[in-house]
Design a protein around this motif. Structure first.
Motif, short mmCIF file in Angstrom:
data_model
loop_
_atom_site.label_atom_id
_atom_site.label_comp_id
_atom_site.label_asym_id
_atom_site.label_seq_id
_atom_site.Cartn_x
_atom_site.Cartn_y
_atom_site.Cartn_z
N TRP A 1 55.47 38.17 -10.38
CA TRP A 1 56.16 39.41 -10.03
C TRP A 1 55.57 40.59 -10.80
O TRP A 1 55.44 41.69 -10.26
CB TRP A 1 57.66 39.29 -10.30
N GLY A 2 55.23 40.38 -12.07
CA GLY A 2 54.64 41.45 -12.86
C GLY A 2 53.28 41.88 -12.36
O GLY A 2 52.87 43.04 -12.50
N SER A 3 52.54 40.95 -11.75
CA SER A 3 51.19 41.26 -11.27
C SER A 3 51.20 42.08 -9.99
O SER A 3 50.14 42.57 -9.56
CB SER A 3 50.41 39.97 -11.04
N ALA B 1 56.95 33.05 -5.97
CA ALA B 1 57.85 33.39 -7.07
C ALA B 1 59.31 33.17 -6.66
O ALA B 1 60.11 32.62 -7.43
CB ALA B 1 57.63 34.83 -7.52
N PHE B 2 59.64 33.59 -5.45
CA PHE B 2 61.01 33.38 -4.98
C PHE B 2 61.33 31.89 -4.86
O PHE B 2 62.40 31.44 -5.26
CB PHE B 2 61.22 34.05 -3.62
N SER B 3 60.39 31.11 -4.31
CA SER B 3 60.63 29.68 -4.12
C SER B 3 60.82 28.97 -5.46
O SER B 3 61.73 28.15 -5.61
CB SER B 3 59.46 29.06 -3.35
N ILE B 4 59.96 29.29 -6.43
CA ILE B 4 60.10 28.69 -7.77
C ILE B 4 61.45 29.04 -8.36
O ILE B 4 62.17 28.17 -8.88
CB ILE B 4 58.96 29.18 -8.69
N PHE C 1 54.99 41.88 -18.49
CA PHE C 1 53.78 41.45 -17.77
C PHE C 1 53.21 42.60 -16.94
O PHE C 1 52.00 42.81 -16.89
CB PHE C 1 54.09 40.26 -16.87
N GLY C 2 54.10 43.34 -16.27
CA GLY C 2 53.65 44.45 -15.43
C GLY C 2 52.91 45.50 -16.22
O GLY C 2 51.87 46.02 -15.78
N ALA D 1 60.91 23.67 -16.15
CA ALA D 1 61.60 24.81 -15.56
C ALA D 1 61.27 26.10 -16.31
O ALA D 1 61.08 27.16 -15.69
CB ALA D 1 63.10 24.58 -15.57
N ILE D 2 61.18 26.02 -17.63
CA ILE D 2 60.83 27.20 -18.44
C ILE D 2 59.41 27.66 -18.13
O ILE D 2 59.15 28.85 -17.92
CB ILE D 2 60.97 26.88 -19.94
N ILE D 3 58.47 26.71 -18.08
CA ILE D 3 57.06 27.04 -17.80
C ILE D 3 56.91 27.70 -16.44
O ILE D 3 56.25 28.74 -16.30
CB ILE D 3 56.19 25.78 -17.89
N PHE D 4 57.54 27.12 -15.42
CA PHE D 4 57.40 27.67 -14.07
C PHE D 4 58.16 28.99 -13.91
O PHE D 4 57.75 29.86 -13.13
CB PHE D 4 57.88 26.65 -13.03
N SER D 5 59.26 29.17 -14.65
CA SER D 5 59.99 30.43 -14.61
C SER D 5 59.13 31.56 -15.17
O SER D 5 59.07 32.66 -14.60
CB SER D 5 61.30 30.33 -15.41
N ILE D 6 58.45 31.29 -16.28
CA ILE D 6 57.56 32.29 -16.87
C ILE D 6 56.42 32.62 -15.91
O ILE D 6 56.01 33.77 -15.76
CB ILE D 6 57.02 31.79 -18.23
N PHE D 7 55.91 31.58 -15.22
CA PHE D 7 54.85 31.78 -14.23
C PHE D 7 55.34 32.68 -13.09
O PHE D 7 54.61 33.56 -12.63
CB PHE D 7 54.39 30.44 -13.68
N ALA D 8 56.58 32.47 -12.65
CA ALA D 8 57.15 33.30 -11.59
C ALA D 8 57.26 34.75 -12.04
O ALA D 8 56.98 35.68 -11.27
CB ALA D 8 58.52 32.77 -11.18
N MET D 9 57.65 34.99 -13.31
CA MET D 9 57.74 36.36 -13.82
C MET D 9 56.37 37.01 -13.90
O MET D 9 56.22 38.21 -13.66
CB MET D 9 58.39 36.36 -15.21
N LEU D 10 55.35 36.19 -14.24
CA LEU D 10 53.97 36.70 -14.27
C LEU D 10 53.52 37.13 -12.88
O LEU D 10 52.86 38.17 -12.71
CB LEU D 10 53.03 35.62 -14.83
#
Length: 307
Positions: free
Chosen positions: A19-21, A238-241, A264-265, A8-17
Motif C-alpha cells: 500500500w505504501g508503494s 494487499a486486500f486479500s492478505i 513506507f510511503g 501473519a505479522i510478516i504478511f501484514s507488514i508486506f501488505a502495508m509495504l
C-alpha cells in the motif's frame, strides 16, 4: 499458513509495504505515460484502468486461494453500488488528481489521518463507538502534525493547495467513510466479491469520466502496462492478505500495523522520486503516528495474551 501469528505479522507488514508503494508508483506512471499536470481526464482514466484490472485480479485470487469455498452471506447489490461510488469512484478521482499536485511524502502523512477521521465518523454512525480522552488527545496531535506538515515556507512547493493536499485529504475522508460503512453494513458479506464488484463498477465510472474529459488518448508503453499491472496487484493482493489475516487474528491488535503505511510511503517517495524528507515533515509524521498510537492504546492493552 496465516493462522500462525509469526506468518501473519510478516504478511501484514508486506501488505502495508504494498500500500505504501502506491504513491511513488502512481507518480512514475504519470511520467511514463507523459500525463501533464493539467490533464485531469487522463489521470482519472489511469485510475479507472488500474482498479478495473484490480477487480479482475481480486476475483482470480478469490478462486485460486480457495476462499470461494468459505461460507458468506449474499453480497448486497445496493451496498456494492454505495462502495463503488464512495470507495473507488470518488476517493480515487480526488486521490489521483491530488497526488499529481503534491509530494509523495506529504500525501503519506495526510493519509495517516485516516484513523482520526474514522473515529469521528464512527461516533456519529456507530452508536457503540464513543469518544474518549485518548481520542481527543490523538485528534489534537494528529491535527497539529498535519498543520506542521503543510505549513508554508519560503519554498513555494510547501504551500497548501486545494487541488493537491486538499484533494488528498478529501480522498482520505471518503476512504475513512467507506471503512465505517463496511463496519456498519458489510458484516458477514463476502469480502472478496464485495471488493471485486465495487472495484469493477467504480472503475467503469472512472473510465467513462476519464474518456469524456480527456483531450487525447493514452500512449501506452510496455513499462506503463507493467506499472498498471503492479498497481492492480497492490490493491488486490494487499486486500486479500489483510482479509485472510483478519479472519484468524484480532483486528484491534493487527490494526496497529497500518501505521506503517505512511512510513513506507514516505521512505519510498524519497528513494524513488528523489523527494527531500525535511525536519518539518519528520515532526509532522511523528505527531500523526504518535496520535495514531494513542488512538489504539486502549485496544492494545486489552488484547489477549498470546497462547
Amino acid at each position: 499458513m496465516l493462522k500462525l501469528r509469526k506468518n501473519a505479522i510478516i504478511f501484514s507488514i508486506f501488505a502495508m509495504l504494498l500500500w505504501g508503494s502506491a504513491i511513488p508508483l502512481i507518480k512514475t506512471t504519470y511520467a511514463e505515460l507523459g500525463i501533464g499536470g493539467t490533464e485531469t481526464g487522463l489521470k482519472i482514466l489511469t485510475a479507472g484502468i488500474r482498479f478495473f484490472m484490480a477487480g479482475i485480479v481480486t476475483l482470480i485470487i478469490y478462486k485460486i486461494t480457495g476462499a470461494n469455498k468459505n461460507h458468506y452471506d449474499p453480497v448486497s447489490i445496493k451496498f456494492v453500488l454505495v462502495l463503488a461510488l464512495v470507495q473507488t469512484a470518488i476517493q480515487y478521482m480526488f486521490y489521483y488528481i491530488g497526488l499529481s499536485n503534491t509530494s509523495g511524502v506529504k500525501s503519506s502523512i495526510i493519509q495517516a489521518t485516516n484513523a482520526f477521521i474514522v473515529v469521528i465518523l464512527s461516533s456519529f454512525l456507530l452508536p457503540n463507538d464513543k469518544i474518549s480522552p485518548n481520542i481527543i488527545i490523538a485528534l489534537i496531535l494528529g491535527t497539529a502534525g498535519v498543520f506542521i506538515t503543510n505549513s508554508g515556507s519560503v519554498d513555494a512547493n510547501s504551500t497548501l493547495k486545494l487541488t493537491g493536499e486538499g484533494f488528498i485529504f478529501i480522498s482520505t475522508f471518503f476512504n475513512a467513510l467507506a471503512s465505517v460503512l463496511i463496519r456498519k453494513y458489510g458484516k458477514g458479506q463476502n469480502p472478496f466479491l464485495l471488493t471485486a464488484y465495487q472495484f469493477l463498477i467504480g472503475a467503469s465510472f472512472l473510465i467513462l469520466l476519464g474518456l469524456t474529459m480527456a483531450e487525447r488518448s493514452l500512449a501506452f508503453t510496455g513499462k506503463s502496462i507493467l506499472m498498471l499491472l503492479y498497481g492492480a496487484f497492490i490493491s488486490a493482493a494487499a486486500f486479500s492478505i489483510w482479509t485472510i489475516v483478519m479472519q484468524y487474528h484480532s483486528a484491534n491488535e493487527f490494526g496497529v500495523y497500518k501505521l506503517l503505511i505512511p512510513i513506507f510511503g514516505s521512505i519510498l517517495s524519497v528513494i524513488f522520486l528523489g523527494e527531500v524528507f525535511t525536519f518539518r515533515l519528520f515532526i509532522g509524521m511523528v505527531l500523526v503516528l504518535l496520535g495514531s498510537m494513542i488512538l489504539n492504546l486502549d485496544k492494545i492493552k486489552k488484547r489477549p495474551l498470546p497462547n
